[in-house]
Scaffold this motif. Structure first.
Motif, PDB file in Angstrom:
ATOM      1  N   ILE A  38       0.857  -1.188   0.000  1.00 44.94           N
ATOM      2  CA  ILE A  38       0.000   0.000   0.000  1.00 44.94           C
ATOM      3  C   ILE A  38       0.891   1.235   0.000  1.00 44.94           C
ATOM      4  O   ILE A  38       1.735   1.399   0.875  1.00 44.94           O
ATOM      5  CB  ILE A  38      -0.931   0.006   1.225  1.00 44.94           C
ATOM      6  CG1 ILE A  38      -1.786  -1.255   1.229  1.00 44.94           C
ATOM      7  CG2 ILE A  38      -1.798   1.263   1.240  1.00 44.94           C
ATOM      8  CD1 ILE A  38      -2.527  -1.494   2.518  1.00 44.94           C
ATOM      9  N   HIS A  51      -4.276   7.309   6.250  1.00 43.42           N
ATOM     10  CA  HIS A  51      -4.921   6.746   5.051  1.00 43.42           C
ATOM     11  C   HIS A  51      -4.533   5.278   4.858  1.00 43.42           C
ATOM     12  O   HIS A  51      -5.370   4.466   4.447  1.00 43.42           O
ATOM     13  CB  HIS A  51      -4.565   7.558   3.811  1.00 43.42           C
ATOM     14  CG  HIS A  51      -5.212   8.901   3.754  1.00 43.42           C
ATOM     15  ND1 HIS A  51      -6.573   9.100   3.895  1.00 43.42           N
ATOM     16  CD2 HIS A  51      -4.689  10.127   3.566  1.00 43.42           C
ATOM     17  CE1 HIS A  51      -6.857  10.379   3.804  1.00 43.42           C
ATOM     18  NE2 HIS A  51      -5.715  11.032   3.604  1.00 43.42           N
ATOM     19  N   THR A  55      -7.102   2.154   4.810  1.00 40.74           N
ATOM     20  CA  THR A  55      -7.095   1.164   3.731  1.00 40.74           C
ATOM     21  C   THR A  55      -7.005  -0.244   4.290  1.00 40.74           C
ATOM     22  O   THR A  55      -7.740  -1.152   3.860  1.00 40.74           O
ATOM     23  CB  THR A  55      -5.906   1.434   2.781  1.00 40.74           C
ATOM     24  OG1 THR A  55      -6.027   2.760   2.271  1.00 40.74           O
ATOM     25  CG2 THR A  55      -5.870   0.432   1.649  1.00 40.74           C
TER      26      THR A  55
END
Length: 64
Positions: A38, A51, A55
């Motif tokens: 990621i 973030h 996720t």
């Protein structure tokens, strides 16, 4: 006049450069039996980490 214009332009460019700063954060995790890499681009490291956490939470939610 010409020297003042140069100073104003340099100041403006310096300001624009600092307001557009971004960071790239990446994290490798294993979810759903697979490896996920990621990567997030955000205005600062703290925002990027939040973030990434969001996720990971969403992928975990889908997995369960």
């Amino acid at each position: 006049m010409n020297k003042r214009l140069h100073i104003c332009i340099l100041t403006l460019l310096a300001f624009i450069g600092t307001t557009q700063a971004q960071v790239l954060k990446a994290r490798a995790v294993t979810l759903m039996g697979s490896r996920f890499d990621i990567s997030i681009v955000a205005k600062d490291a703290l925002t990027a980490d939040k973030h990434i956490d969001t996720t990971i939470a969403e992928i975990s939610r889908i997995e369960n």
